[in-house]
Design a protein around this motif. Structure first.
Motif, PDB file in Angstrom:
ATOM      1  N   THR A  96       4.624 -35.268 -12.262  1.00 56.19           N
ATOM      2  CA  THR A  96       3.561 -34.691 -13.084  1.00 56.19           C
ATOM      3  C   THR A  96       3.103 -33.344 -12.543  1.00 56.19           C
ATOM      4  OG1 THR A  96       1.908 -35.957 -11.835  1.00 56.19           O
ATOM      5  CG2 THR A  96       2.718 -36.940 -13.887  1.00 56.19           C
ATOM      6  N   ASP A  97       3.933 -32.730 -11.712  1.00 56.56           N
ATOM      7  CA  ASP A  97       3.650 -31.403 -11.161  1.00 56.56           C
ATOM      8  C   ASP A  97       4.690 -30.396 -11.634  1.00 56.56           C
ATOM      9  OD1 ASP A  97       1.539 -32.416  -9.705  1.00 56.56           O
ATOM     10  OD2 ASP A  97       2.606 -32.426  -7.795  1.00 56.56           O
ATOM     11  N   THR A  98       4.293 -29.132 -11.701  1.00 54.63           N
ATOM     12  CA  THR A  98       5.267 -28.057 -11.801  1.00 54.63           C
ATOM     13  C   THR A  98       5.519 -27.514 -10.403  1.00 54.63           C
ATOM     14  OG1 THR A  98       3.548 -26.381 -12.158  1.00 54.63           O
ATOM     15  CG2 THR A  98       4.531 -27.397 -14.110  1.00 54.63           C
ATOM     16  N   VAL A  99       6.747 -27.093 -10.144  1.00 59.08           N
ATOM     17  CA  VAL A  99       7.131 -26.521  -8.854  1.00 59.08           C
ATOM     18  C   VAL A  99       7.757 -25.153  -9.105  1.00 59.08           C
ATOM     19  CG1 VAL A  99       8.493 -26.799  -6.752  1.00 59.08           C
ATOM     20  CG2 VAL A  99       7.582 -28.816  -7.920  1.00 59.08           C
ATOM     21  N   VAL A 100       7.236 -24.128  -8.441  1.00 62.89           N
ATOM     22  CA  VAL A 100       7.774 -22.774  -8.578  1.00 62.89           C
ATOM     23  C   VAL A 100       9.114 -22.680  -7.857  1.00 62.89           C
ATOM     24  CG1 VAL A 100       7.439 -20.331  -8.040  1.00 62.89           C
ATOM     25  CG2 VAL A 100       5.494 -21.721  -8.790  1.00 62.89           C
ATOM     26  N   LEU A 101      10.148 -22.251  -8.562  1.00 61.29           N
ATOM     27  CA  LEU A 101      11.464 -22.044  -7.963  1.00 61.29           C
ATOM     28  C   LEU A 101      11.664 -20.588  -7.554  1.00 61.29           C
ATOM     29  CD1 LEU A 101      13.628 -24.177 -10.420  1.00 61.29           C
ATOM     30  CD2 LEU A 101      12.765 -24.846  -8.168  1.00 61.29           C
ATOM     31  N   GLN A 102      11.271 -19.685  -8.430  1.00 66.54           N
ATOM     32  CA  GLN A 102      11.429 -18.254  -8.144  1.00 66.54           C
ATOM     33  C   GLN A 102      10.227 -17.497  -8.707  1.00 66.54           C
ATOM     34  OE1 GLN A 102      15.300 -16.510  -9.073  1.00 66.54           O
ATOM     35  NE2 GLN A 102      16.217 -18.527  -9.180  1.00 66.54           N
ATOM     36  N   ARG A 103       9.883 -16.408  -8.032  1.00 61.46           N
ATOM     37  CA  ARG A 103       8.819 -15.526  -8.508  1.00 61.46           C
ATOM     38  C   ARG A 103       9.331 -14.102  -8.514  1.00 61.46           C
ATOM     39  NH1 ARG A 103       4.248 -14.937  -4.449  1.00 61.46           N
ATOM     40  NH2 ARG A 103       5.443 -13.133  -3.755  1.00 61.46           N
ATOM     41  N   LEU A 104       9.037 -13.372  -9.590  1.00 63.83           N
ATOM     42  CA  LEU A 104       9.413 -11.966  -9.695  1.00 63.83           C
ATOM     43  C   LEU A 104       8.138 -11.157  -9.858  1.00 63.83           C
ATOM     44  CD1 LEU A 104      11.746 -13.819 -11.185  1.00 63.83           C
ATOM     45  CD2 LEU A 104      12.720 -11.587 -11.690  1.00 63.83           C
ATOM     46  N   ASN A 105       7.844 -10.330  -8.887  1.00 57.86           N
ATOM     47  CA  ASN A 105       6.639  -9.516  -8.941  1.00 57.86           C
ATOM     48  C   ASN A 105       6.801  -8.378  -9.936  1.00 57.86           C
ATOM     49  OD1 ASN A 105       5.729 -11.170  -6.938  1.00 57.86           O
ATOM     50  ND2 ASN A 105       5.887  -9.648  -5.309  1.00 57.86           N
ATOM     51  N   GLY A 106       5.759  -8.124 -10.707  1.00 55.80           N
ATOM     52  CA  GLY A 106       5.778  -7.015 -11.641  1.00 55.80           C
ATOM     53  C   GLY A 106       5.275  -5.736 -10.998  1.00 55.80           C
ATOM     54  N   SER A 107       5.186  -4.714 -11.804  1.00 60.04           N
ATOM     55  CA  SER A 107       4.746  -3.414 -11.298  1.00 60.04           C
ATOM     56  C   SER A 107       3.246  -3.210 -11.427  1.00 60.04           C
ATOM     57  CB  SER A 107       5.463  -2.290 -12.075  1.00 60.04           C
ATOM     58  OG  SER A 107       5.194  -2.402 -13.470  1.00 60.04           O
ATOM     59  N   ASN A 108       2.570  -4.072 -12.170  1.00 56.84           N
ATOM     60  CA  ASN A 108       1.129  -3.931 -12.337  1.00 56.84           C
ATOM     61  C   ASN A 108       0.436  -4.057 -10.984  1.00 56.84           C
ATOM     62  OD1 ASN A 108      -1.738  -4.795 -13.019  1.00 56.84           O
ATOM     63  ND2 ASN A 108      -0.902  -4.413 -15.061  1.00 56.84           N
ATOM     64  N   PRO A 109      -0.551  -3.206 -10.696  1.00 54.02           N
ATOM     65  CA  PRO A 109      -1.207  -3.280  -9.386  1.00 54.02           C
ATOM     66  C   PRO A 109      -1.949  -4.579  -9.141  1.00 54.02           C
ATOM     67  CG  PRO A 109      -2.332  -1.722 -10.840  1.00 54.02           C
ATOM     68  CD  PRO A 109      -1.051  -2.074 -11.503  1.00 54.02           C
ATOM     69  N   VAL A 110      -2.326  -5.301 -10.193  1.00 54.90           N
ATOM     70  CA  VAL A 110      -2.983  -6.603 -10.044  1.00 54.90           C
ATOM     71  C   VAL A 110      -1.976  -7.678 -10.410  1.00 54.90           C
ATOM     72  CG1 VAL A 110      -4.885  -8.074 -10.754  1.00 54.90           C
ATOM     73  CG2 VAL A 110      -5.210  -5.598 -10.640  1.00 54.90           C
ATOM     74  N   GLN A 111      -1.594  -8.507  -9.431  1.00 52.02           N
ATOM     75  CA  GLN A 111      -0.572  -9.519  -9.639  1.00 52.02           C
ATOM     76  C   GLN A 111      -1.149 -10.920  -9.413  1.00 52.02           C
ATOM     77  OE1 GLN A 111       3.083  -8.974 -10.259  1.00 52.02           O
ATOM     78  NE2 GLN A 111       2.079  -7.126 -11.019  1.00 52.02           N
ATOM     79  N   VAL A 112      -0.584 -11.891 -10.129  1.00 51.61           N
ATOM     80  CA  VAL A 112      -0.925 -13.296  -9.948  1.00 51.61           C
ATOM     81  C   VAL A 112       0.199 -13.924  -9.138  1.00 51.61           C
ATOM     82  CG1 VAL A 112      -1.449 -15.461 -11.088  1.00 51.61           C
ATOM     83  CG2 VAL A 112      -2.109 -13.301 -12.171  1.00 51.61           C
ATOM     84  N   LEU A 113      -0.072 -14.276  -7.883  1.00 45.77           N
ATOM     85  CA  LEU A 113       1.006 -14.631  -6.961  1.00 45.77           C
ATOM     86  C   LEU A 113       0.884 -16.075  -6.467  1.00 45.77           C
ATOM     87  CD1 LEU A 113       1.139 -11.375  -4.798  1.00 45.77           C
ATOM     88  CD2 LEU A 113       2.477 -11.950  -6.833  1.00 45.77           C
ATOM     89  N   SER A 114       1.910 -16.860  -6.746  1.00 47.10           N
ATOM     90  CA  SER A 114       2.085 -18.182  -6.160  1.00 47.10           C
ATOM     91  C   SER A 114       3.473 -18.218  -5.554  1.00 47.10           C
ATOM     92  CB  SER A 114       1.960 -19.282  -7.220  1.00 47.10           C
ATOM     93  OG  SER A 114       0.636 -19.340  -7.731  1.00 47.10           O
ATOM     94  N   PRO A 115       3.631 -18.708  -4.328  1.00 47.50           N
ATOM     95  CA  PRO A 115       4.936 -18.653  -3.661  1.00 47.50           C
ATOM     96  C   PRO A 115       5.903 -19.699  -4.200  1.00 47.50           C
ATOM     97  CG  PRO A 115       3.371 -19.824  -2.302  1.00 47.50           C
ATOM     98  CD  PRO A 115       2.589 -19.298  -3.479  1.00 47.50           C
ATOM     99  N   PRO A 116       7.204 -19.489  -4.043  1.00 50.66           N
ATOM    100  CA  PRO A 116       8.172 -20.543  -4.352  1.00 50.66           C
ATOM    101  C   PRO A 116       7.809 -21.815  -3.593  1.00 50.66           C
ATOM    102  CG  PRO A 116       9.306 -18.479  -3.980  1.00 50.66           C
ATOM    103  CD  PRO A 116       7.869 -18.237  -3.606  1.00 50.66           C
TER     104      PRO A 116
END
Length: 262
Positions: A105-125
């Motif tokens: 019942t959880d989601t798990v982050v496999l990969q993250r791609l950072n965008g160019s916007n100076p404000v980013q929403v970051l969760s690690p793999p």
């Protein structure tokens, strides 16, 4: 039982669809003495094969396993196709993009791609979130057959979901409605749900050969995107994913009216 046999037996418990096991599960199902089970689990935690949740005293796959799984998925042609979609979208929008999977019942982050916007929403793999609290989770849940959804959340629609954040479904029935909407629309939006000030649009792709299902998501701060812009961003995501789904033979995108979700 050798240490490697013990490790294999414990990890095999997760193949049964579980995302957590308890000390008593290991004792009862593997037939180990309490002292042997304690030593085995302690060693697996020490070497990052398992992670012990302090609040529940339950064990989950550890960071070493998650990193190994991430490396494997990065070499998977299907995941590479998903990553290519997300990379193009992240480049064009500037937002953070995520590739995720459903685990229990959880989601798990496999990969993250950072965008160019100076404000980013970051969760690690490797980061986990309860699926009912996110757009990503609800589109992934929409891929489950009804029986599997009920196996994970129970058959009572009145059952309350644990510690539901503001804006999120509070009962199984409310969650089923949100999942049904995600199934019909093949996508979902969540703004100020689960994480105040954060928004996301999400959809899914499934590999008909392996059966793997992946969630694809763009995340942003609520201040960056209006409701109308979020709707347009969702449509952009769907338009990017649809041709790939059609090309690989994902039934959701070949026959959008024929879904297996709620």
């Amino acid at each position: 039982m050798s240490i490697l046999e013990g490790v294999e037996s414990v990890l095999a418990m997760f193949e049964q669809g579980r995302h957590e096991v308890t000390f008593n599960d290991v004792i009862d199902e593997l037939g180990l003495a309490r002292s042997s089970a304690s030593r085995l689990l302690a060693q697996m935690v020490r070497y990052r094969l398992l992670e012990l949740q302090p609040s529940t005293r339950r064990y989950r796959p550890g960071t070493l396993l998650i990193r190994a799984a991430q490396a494997a998925t990065q070499a998977h042609p299907f995941d590479e196709q998903c990553r290519a979609i997300l990379a193009a979208l992240s480049d064009s929008t500037g937002f953070t993009a995520y590739l995720s999977m459903l685990d229990g019942t959880d989601t798990v982050v496999l990969q993250r791609l950072n965008g160019s916007n100076p404000v980013q929403v970051l969760s690690p793999p490797g980061a986990r979130r309860p699926a009912f609290t996110t757009a990503m989770g609800r589109v992934l849940l929409s891929r489950l057959p009804e029986a599997e959804f009920r196996a994970r959340y129970g058959t009572s629609g009145a059952r309350e979901l644990p510690e539901a954040p503001a804006g999120c479904p509070t009962t199984v029935a409310e969650l089923a409605e949100r999942v049904a909407s995600a199934s019909r629309e093949r996508s979902a939006i969540a703004v100020n749900e689960g994480m105040p000030g954060i928004g996301a649009v999400a959809t899914t792709l499934a590999d008909p050969l392996s059966g793997d299902v992946r969630g694809l998501c763009l995340s942003f701060t609520a201040m960056q995107v209006s409701q109308a812009q979020a709707q347009a961003l969702r449509e952009t995501l769907v338009q990017a994913v649809a041709p790939v789904g059609q090309r690989i033979g994902d039934p959701l995108w070949l026959h959008p009216g024929d879904t297996t979700g709620q």
